[in-house]
Design a protein around this motif. Sequence first.
Motif, PDB file in Angstrom:
ATOM      1  N   LEU A  98       0.871  -1.178   0.000  1.00 42.74           N
ATOM      2  CA  LEU A  98       0.000   0.000   0.000  1.00 42.74           C
ATOM      3  C   LEU A  98       0.903   1.221   0.000  1.00 42.74           C
ATOM      4  O   LEU A  98       1.527   1.532   1.006  1.00 42.74           O
ATOM      5  CB  LEU A  98      -0.906   0.005   1.233  1.00 42.74           C
ATOM      6  N   GLY A 128       3.316  -1.372   3.923  1.00 38.28           N
ATOM      7  CA  GLY A 128       2.697  -0.100   3.592  1.00 38.28           C
ATOM      8  C   GLY A 128       3.616   1.081   3.802  1.00 38.28           C
ATOM      9  O   GLY A 128       4.410   1.100   4.729  1.00 38.28           O
ATOM     10  N   GLY A 131      -1.592   3.958   3.833  1.00 37.63           N
ATOM     11  CA  GLY A 131      -2.825   3.319   3.396  1.00 37.63           C
ATOM     12  C   GLY A 131      -3.597   2.772   4.581  1.00 37.63           C
ATOM     13  O   GLY A 131      -3.178   2.905   5.737  1.00 37.63           O
TER      14      GLY A 131
END
Length: 187
Positions: A98, A128, A131
């Motif tokens: 993400l 990530g 996100g």
Amino acid sequence: MKLALLALAAFASVASAQSTWYVDDSGLPPGNGTPASPYASIQYAHDRPTTLSGHTLVVAPGTYDERLTLTKRITVRSSGGPLVTALRPTTAGSVVKLNTAIDHFAELVLDGFTIHKLGGDANVCVQGTSGTLRRCIVLGNGLGLGVGTNYDLAVESCLITGHAAGMNSAYVNFVYPKNTIVVGNTL
């Protein structure tokens, strides 16, 4: 001729106004993202130039043999939830990345999937930069990290289990868990 051009212009404006795209692993590839002809791959749907910030990908139940690198400010939502919709890649490496703009973690959302880490792989399952992971089950193989981040990552109503470590951040306090269960990890 004028009528045909007018009809084509009207169709083009309707098509460009679409903000919800459909994905079904049993669809005929590549599809056009409509309910009648869904895309067959989540990553393919994400990468289309017609998928823009603020759009939603609605993913039908099924097992998606792919890795995701999500960089657009969109929502990727399973229509059936994590018990019937899974990401199960066939090669080693992080399953989901993400990576939207820093400080915009609420604008990239992955919602309602079971995410399987490949056996023998010690990488981070969900990685990530920014996100939100929502209503997901992150299943490990006893190795590596379930969810990790280098910046802001919200983890909401998830289950993270079966990893060496459940959640971790390169920085202090940058993983924001809410109503999340981290259990059955070895560390």
